[in-house]
Design an enzyme around this catalytic site. Structure first.
Site, PDB file in Angstrom:
ATOM      1  N   ARG A   1      -7.287  12.868   0.734  1.00 31.90           N
ATOM      2  CA  ARG A   1      -6.079  13.231   1.516  1.00 31.90           C
ATOM      3  C   ARG A   1      -4.541  12.961   1.227  1.00 31.90           C
ATOM      4  NH1 ARG A   1      -7.270   9.984   7.110  1.00 31.90           N
ATOM      5  NH2 ARG A   1      -9.311  10.797   6.932  1.00 31.90           N
TER       6      ARG A   1
ATOM      7  N   GLU B   1      -8.674   0.524  -2.853  1.00 29.66           N
ATOM      8  CA  GLU B   1      -9.518   0.459  -1.707  1.00 29.66           C
ATOM      9  C   GLU B   1     -10.504   1.542  -1.770  1.00 29.66           C
ATOM     10  OE1 GLU B   1      -7.267   0.978   1.728  1.00 29.66           O
ATOM     11  OE2 GLU B   1      -6.164  -0.880   1.661  1.00 29.66           O
TER      12      GLU B   1
ATOM     13  N   THR C   1      -8.218   3.628   8.215  1.00 28.52           N
ATOM     14  CA  THR C   1      -9.262   2.919   8.627  1.00 28.52           C
ATOM     15  C   THR C   1      -9.232   2.092   9.996  1.00 28.52           C
ATOM     16  OG1 THR C   1      -8.743   2.383   6.095  1.00 28.52           O
ATOM     17  CG2 THR C   1     -10.521   1.160   7.190  1.00 28.52           C
TER      18      THR C   1
ATOM     19  N   ASN D   1       0.790  -1.252   0.071  1.00 26.82           N
ATOM     20  CA  ASN D   1      -0.046  -0.064   0.066  1.00 26.82           C
ATOM     21  C   ASN D   1       0.899   1.576  -0.011  1.00 26.82           C
ATOM     22  OD1 ASN D   1      -1.305   2.453   1.191  1.00 26.82           O
ATOM     23  ND2 ASN D   1      -2.904   0.951   1.647  1.00 26.82           N
TER      24      ASN D   1
ATOM     25  N   GLU E   1     -10.647  -9.616   2.774  1.00 29.62           N
ATOM     26  CA  GLU E   1      -9.421  -9.295   3.723  1.00 29.62           C
ATOM     27  C   GLU E   1      -9.875  -9.083   4.954  1.00 29.62           C
ATOM     28  OE1 GLU E   1      -7.269  -5.938   2.044  1.00 29.62           O
ATOM     29  OE2 GLU E   1      -6.158  -5.354   3.999  1.00 29.62           O
TER      30      GLU E   1
ATOM     31  N   HIS F   1      -3.634  -4.683   7.745  1.00 27.23           N
ATOM     32  CA  HIS F   1      -3.970  -3.244   8.650  1.00 27.23           C
ATOM     33  C   HIS F   1      -3.061  -3.577   9.866  1.00 27.23           C
ATOM     34  CE1 HIS F   1      -5.356   0.039  10.406  1.00 27.23           C
ATOM     35  NE2 HIS F   1      -5.828   0.534   9.187  1.00 27.23           N
TER      36      HIS F   1
ATOM     37  N   HIS G   1      -5.596   3.951  -1.746  1.00 27.77           N
ATOM     38  CA  HIS G   1      -6.903   4.035  -0.980  1.00 27.77           C
ATOM     39  C   HIS G   1      -7.247   5.232  -1.732  1.00 27.77           C
ATOM     40  CE1 HIS G   1      -9.786   4.233   2.688  1.00 27.77           C
ATOM     41  NE2 HIS G   1     -10.247   4.583   1.431  1.00 27.77           N
TER      42      HIS G   1
ATOM     43  N   ARG H   1      -9.547   8.098  -1.362  1.00 26.78           N
ATOM     44  CA  ARG H   1     -10.484   8.495  -0.013  1.00 26.78           C
ATOM     45  C   ARG H   1     -11.180   9.690  -0.569  1.00 26.78           C
ATOM     46  NH1 ARG H   1      -8.717   6.484   5.226  1.00 26.78           N
ATOM     47  NH2 ARG H   1     -10.533   7.542   6.069  1.00 26.78           N
TER      48      ARG H   1
ATOM     49  N   HIS I   1       0.907   6.419   1.762  1.00 28.27           N
ATOM     50  CA  HIS I   1       1.582   7.227   2.652  1.00 28.27           C
ATOM     51  C   HIS I   1       2.942   7.920   1.675  1.00 28.27           C
ATOM     52  CE1 HIS I   1      -0.899   7.059   5.635  1.00 28.27           C
ATOM     53  NE2 HIS I   1      -0.275   5.861   6.210  1.00 28.27           N
TER      54      HIS I   1
HETATM   55  N1  PXP Z   1      -5.954  -3.125   4.246  1.00 24.43           N
HETATM   56  C1  PXP Z   1      -6.913  -2.143   4.259  1.00 24.43           C
HETATM   57  C2  PXP Z   1      -8.125  -2.544   3.872  1.00 24.43           C
HETATM   58  C3  PXP Z   1      -6.369  -0.681   4.735  1.00 24.43           C
HETATM   59  O1  PXP Z   1      -7.277   0.312   4.776  1.00 24.43           O
HETATM   60  C4  PXP Z   1      -5.118  -0.392   5.181  1.00 24.43           C
HETATM   61  C5  PXP Z   1      -4.743   1.062   5.241  1.00 24.43           C
HETATM   62  O2  PXP Z   1      -4.907   1.847   4.149  1.00 24.43           O
HETATM   63  C6  PXP Z   1      -4.165  -1.411   4.874  1.00 24.43           C
HETATM   64  C7  PXP Z   1      -4.427  -2.836   4.485  1.00 24.43           C
HETATM   65  C8  PXP Z   1      -2.614  -1.270   5.053  1.00 24.43           C
HETATM   66  O3  PXP Z   1      -2.487  -0.733   6.734  1.00 24.43           O
HETATM   67  P1  PXP Z   1      -1.348  -0.306   7.042  1.00 24.43           P
HETATM   68  O4  PXP Z   1      -0.721   1.013   6.547  1.00 24.43           O
HETATM   69  O5  PXP Z   1      -1.440  -0.453   8.541  1.00 24.43           O
HETATM   70  O6  PXP Z   1      -0.403  -1.474   6.931  1.00 24.43           O
END
Ligand code: PXP
Length: 238
Positions: A49, A70, A101, A7, A151, A191, A43, A45, A10
């Site tokens: 952001r 996402e 999330t 992901n 997931e 997550h 994601h 959003r 960031h």
């Molecule tokens: N899976 C989902 C559905 C998420 O919303 C997120 C955060 O955007 C992640 C995985 C990844 O989470 P993390 O950034 O804590 O690894």
């Protein structure tokens, strides 16, 4: 052996801190692929952001592994997804005031909206995954509504500070995972996963994909993106 979805939200968070053009998440996606990522996740959003519409569009044209979007079940997002056509959409809950999330999608509480979103996406030929807590009722509904994958939300496992509680949450994830597979759905999790806590989740029987963002981007700042992805890949594939 679990696969790795990286992901890259960031990377966009850093760019948006200055509303500039760098770092471009598109660069990070390429480096993640070079490091062995099996999927790239973003994601989009509602408040934009971090990831912007342009990022998703460019990523669709450049990502060569699976592109996982996402998105909330909001009609605006489903419309964008149907137009851009990622390989998979993971439906997630979204609240503007949250930092990230906070829990799984309450499919039971948003049954009609979730069913409509799944149908529209499936009709457009896009596989749908639901990000939910490891609760039998949510998993059964995911299967009933035609999701291709689930997931499981690993946030509560990741947040546990007590070993016994963490172990129990791992058992809950494994039990939920079995139910997901028994319904014939693909199994993913994510997550809050880090280099320290990921291995037991990767070892859950028949685990498919792990979606990891924050921890990889945090390490990438110091060791480089491809290296950070390689290190995570080695942990979950070992
Ligand atoms: N899976 C989902 C559905 C998420 O919303 C997120 C955060 O955007 C992640 C995985 C990844 O989470 P993390 O950034 O804590 O690894």
């Amino acid at each position: 052996m679990a696969t790795l979805g990286v992901n890259i939200d960031h990377v966009a968070t850093i760019r948006q801190a200055r509303r500039t053009v760098e770092p471009d998440p598109v660069w990070a996606a390429a480096l993640a692929e070079l490091g062995g990522a099996d999927a790239i996740t973003v994601h989009l959003r509602e408040d934009r952001r971090h990831i912007q519409d342009r990022d998703l569009e460019v990523l669709r044209r450049t990502v060569q592994v699976k592109l996982n979007l996402e998105a909330a079940i909001a009609p605006e997002m489903i419309e964008i997804a149907c137009r851009v056509r990622p390989d998979q959409v993971t439906l997630v809950p979204e609240r503007r005031e949250e930092i990230t999330t906070e829990g799984g999608l309450d499919v039971a509480g948003h049954r009609a909206g979730t069913a409509t979103a799944i149908k529209r996406l499936r009709d457009a030929g896009i596989a749908v995954s639901l990000f939910i807590d490891a609760e039998p009722r949510q998993i059964e509904l995911a299967a009933e509504l035609g999701a291709a994958a689930v997931e499981l939300h690993t946030g509560r496992y990741a947040d546990a500070t007590d070993d016994k509680i963490r172990d129990q949450r791992l058992v809950d994830l494994a039990t939920g995972g079995r139910l997901v597979r028994d319904h014939g759905l693909a199994l993913a999790a994510g997550h809050g996963l880090t280099y320290r806590n990921v291995v037991p989740v990767a070892r859950i029987e028949r685990m498919g994909e792990l979606n990891i963002g924050h921890s990889i981007v945090a390490r990438a700042v110091l060791v480089g993106f491809s290296q950070a992805v390689r290190e995570m890949k080695a942990l979950i594939g070992g």
